[in-house]
Design a protein around this motif. Sequence first.
Motif, PDB file in Angstrom:
ATOM      1  N   ARG A  46       0.691  -1.372   0.084  1.00  0.00           N
ATOM      2  CA  ARG A  46       0.001   0.171  -0.192  1.00  0.00           C
ATOM      3  C   ARG A  46       0.833   1.243   0.042  1.00  0.00           C
ATOM      4  NH1 ARG A  46      -4.077  -0.064   4.758  1.00  0.00           N
ATOM      5  NH2 ARG A  46      -4.454   2.055   3.848  1.00  0.00           N
ATOM      6  N   LYS A  47       1.891   1.353   0.790  1.00  0.00           N
ATOM      7  CA  LYS A  47       2.900   2.630   0.907  1.00  0.00           C
ATOM      8  C   LYS A  47       3.510   2.646  -0.261  1.00  0.00           C
ATOM      9  CE  LYS A  47       6.665   4.093   3.449  1.00  0.00           C
ATOM     10  NZ  LYS A  47       8.047   4.093   2.894  1.00  0.00           N
ATOM     11  N   GLN A  48       3.840   1.596  -1.078  1.00  0.00           N
ATOM     12  CA  GLN A  48       4.629   1.473  -2.479  1.00  0.00           C
ATOM     13  C   GLN A  48       3.512   2.324  -3.450  1.00  0.00           C
ATOM     14  OE1 GLN A  48       6.174  -2.267  -3.030  1.00  0.00           O
ATOM     15  NE2 GLN A  48       7.917  -2.022  -1.416  1.00  0.00           N
ATOM     16  N   ASP A  49       2.437   1.644  -3.474  1.00  0.00           N
ATOM     17  CA  ASP A  49       1.238   2.128  -4.415  1.00  0.00           C
ATOM     18  C   ASP A  49       0.942   3.437  -4.230  1.00  0.00           C
ATOM     19  OD1 ASP A  49       1.151  -0.404  -5.258  1.00  0.00           O
ATOM     20  OD2 ASP A  49      -0.674  -0.797  -4.377  1.00  0.00           O
ATOM     21  N   ARG A  50       0.975   3.985  -2.959  1.00  0.00           N
ATOM     22  CA  ARG A  50       0.682   5.634  -2.623  1.00  0.00           C
ATOM     23  C   ARG A  50       2.171   6.589  -2.942  1.00  0.00           C
ATOM     24  NH1 ARG A  50      -0.995   3.537   2.326  1.00  0.00           N
ATOM     25  NH2 ARG A  50       0.943   4.347   3.386  1.00  0.00           N
ATOM     26  N   GLU A  51       3.109   5.839  -3.006  1.00  0.00           N
ATOM     27  CA  GLU A  51       4.210   6.591  -3.456  1.00  0.00           C
ATOM     28  C   GLU A  51       4.459   6.785  -5.153  1.00  0.00           C
ATOM     29  OE1 GLU A  51       7.529   4.324  -1.551  1.00  0.00           O
ATOM     30  OE2 GLU A  51       7.166   5.646   0.436  1.00  0.00           O
ATOM     31  N   ARG A  52       4.181   5.488  -5.612  1.00  0.00           N
ATOM     32  CA  ARG A  52       4.194   5.326  -7.013  1.00  0.00           C
ATOM     33  C   ARG A  52       3.026   6.394  -7.708  1.00  0.00           C
ATOM     34  NH1 ARG A  52       3.158   0.547  -7.114  1.00  0.00           N
ATOM     35  NH2 ARG A  52       5.203  -0.128  -6.937  1.00  0.00           N
ATOM     36  N   ALA A  53       1.823   6.449  -6.972  1.00  0.00           N
ATOM     37  CA  ALA A  53       0.666   7.310  -7.430  1.00  0.00           C
ATOM     38  C   ALA A  53       1.066   8.866  -7.363  1.00  0.00           C
ATOM     39  CB  ALA A  53      -0.480   6.920  -6.711  1.00  0.00           C
ATOM     40  N   GLN A  54       1.935   9.101  -6.189  1.00  0.00           N
ATOM     41  CA  GLN A  54       2.271  10.379  -6.035  1.00  0.00           C
ATOM     42  C   GLN A  54       3.270  10.921  -7.046  1.00  0.00           C
ATOM     43  OE1 GLN A  54       0.858  12.790  -4.001  1.00  0.00           O
ATOM     44  NE2 GLN A  54       2.344  14.222  -4.774  1.00  0.00           N
ATOM     45  N   LYS A  55       4.212  10.014  -7.383  1.00  0.00           N
ATOM     46  CA  LYS A  55       5.031  10.349  -8.537  1.00  0.00           C
ATOM     47  C   LYS A  55       4.406  10.400  -9.790  1.00  0.00           C
ATOM     48  CE  LYS A  55       9.210  10.852 -10.052  1.00  0.00           C
ATOM     49  NZ  LYS A  55      10.078  11.757  -9.835  1.00  0.00           N
ATOM     50  N   VAL A  56       3.554   9.580 -10.093  1.00  0.00           N
ATOM     51  CA  VAL A  56       2.717   9.832 -11.270  1.00  0.00           C
ATOM     52  C   VAL A  56       2.214  11.031 -11.458  1.00  0.00           C
ATOM     53  CG1 VAL A  56       0.957   8.844 -12.866  1.00  0.00           C
ATOM     54  CG2 VAL A  56       2.669   7.360 -11.578  1.00  0.00           C
ATOM     55  N   LYS A  57       1.271  11.524 -10.279  1.00  0.00           N
ATOM     56  CA  LYS A  57       0.889  12.808 -10.298  1.00  0.00           C
ATOM     57  C   LYS A  57       1.705  13.884 -10.486  1.00  0.00           C
ATOM     58  CE  LYS A  57      -2.752  11.218  -7.042  1.00  0.00           C
ATOM     59  NZ  LYS A  57      -3.445  11.616  -5.965  1.00  0.00           N
ATOM     60  N   GLN A  58       2.981  13.576 -10.090  1.00  0.00           N
ATOM     61  CA  GLN A  58       3.945  14.956 -10.172  1.00  0.00           C
ATOM     62  C   GLN A  58       4.330  14.853 -11.498  1.00  0.00           C
ATOM     63  OE1 GLN A  58       6.976  13.756  -7.303  1.00  0.00           O
ATOM     64  NE2 GLN A  58       6.111  14.554  -5.664  1.00  0.00           N
ATOM     65  N   LEU A  59       4.584  13.961 -12.296  1.00  0.00           N
ATOM     66  CA  LEU A  59       5.155  13.810 -13.540  1.00  0.00           C
ATOM     67  C   LEU A  59       3.989  14.346 -14.497  1.00  0.00           C
ATOM     68  CD1 LEU A  59       6.739  10.197 -13.608  1.00  0.00           C
ATOM     69  CD2 LEU A  59       8.065  12.446 -13.843  1.00  0.00           C
ATOM     70  N   LEU A  60       2.754  13.878 -14.381  1.00  0.00           N
ATOM     71  CA  LEU A  60       1.823  14.391 -15.143  1.00  0.00           C
ATOM     72  C   LEU A  60       1.562  15.634 -14.914  1.00  0.00           C
ATOM     73  CD1 LEU A  60      -0.522  13.469 -16.926  1.00  0.00           C
ATOM     74  CD2 LEU A  60      -1.922  13.062 -15.020  1.00  0.00           C
ATOM     75  N   ALA A  61       1.632  16.366 -13.800  1.00  0.00           N
ATOM     76  CA  ALA A  61       1.358  17.807 -13.638  1.00  0.00           C
ATOM     77  C   ALA A  61       2.456  18.528 -14.326  1.00  0.00           C
ATOM     78  CB  ALA A  61       1.221  18.084 -11.762  1.00  0.00           C
ATOM     79  N   HIS A  62       3.547  18.204 -14.166  1.00  0.00           N
ATOM     80  CA  HIS A  62       4.879  18.840 -14.926  1.00  0.00           C
ATOM     81  C   HIS A  62       4.520  18.877 -16.231  1.00  0.00           C
ATOM     82  CE1 HIS A  62       8.778  20.173 -15.347  1.00  0.00           C
ATOM     83  NE2 HIS A  62       9.046  19.248 -16.367  1.00  0.00           N
ATOM     84  N   ARG A  63       4.234  17.539 -16.940  1.00  0.00           N
ATOM     85  CA  ARG A  63       3.913  17.611 -18.288  1.00  0.00           C
ATOM     86  C   ARG A  63       2.650  18.422 -18.608  1.00  0.00           C
ATOM     87  NH1 ARG A  63       7.127  14.368 -16.655  1.00  0.00           N
ATOM     88  NH2 ARG A  63       8.710  13.060 -18.272  1.00  0.00           N
ATOM     89  N   LEU A  64       1.711  18.388 -18.064  1.00  0.00           N
ATOM     90  CA  LEU A  64       0.583  19.256 -18.248  1.00  0.00           C
ATOM     91  C   LEU A  64       0.754  20.791 -18.150  1.00  0.00           C
ATOM     92  CD1 LEU A  64      -2.521  17.129 -16.579  1.00  0.00           C
ATOM     93  CD2 LEU A  64      -1.949  17.314 -19.231  1.00  0.00           C
TER      94      LEU A  64
END
Length: 69
Positions: A46-64
Amino acid sequence: MGPRGETYDLASLLDHTPGGEDAHGVVGDTREAGDEELVTFLQEIRKQDRERAQKVKQLLAHRLSHASS
């Protein structure tokens, strides 16, 4: 692959990230069964999934934010 493809891939990845509620229920069921080793393992996932989701959000926000410039 162009920016649109990358954005789509990141959004898709985020969409397929396991939800916290389902995982929470599994951990609760496992805890009730008394398997603390499995509880610990599931909590780590669960912790790894939350961290992975947070990283994806950051990458997506940066690209957008750069796509609109």
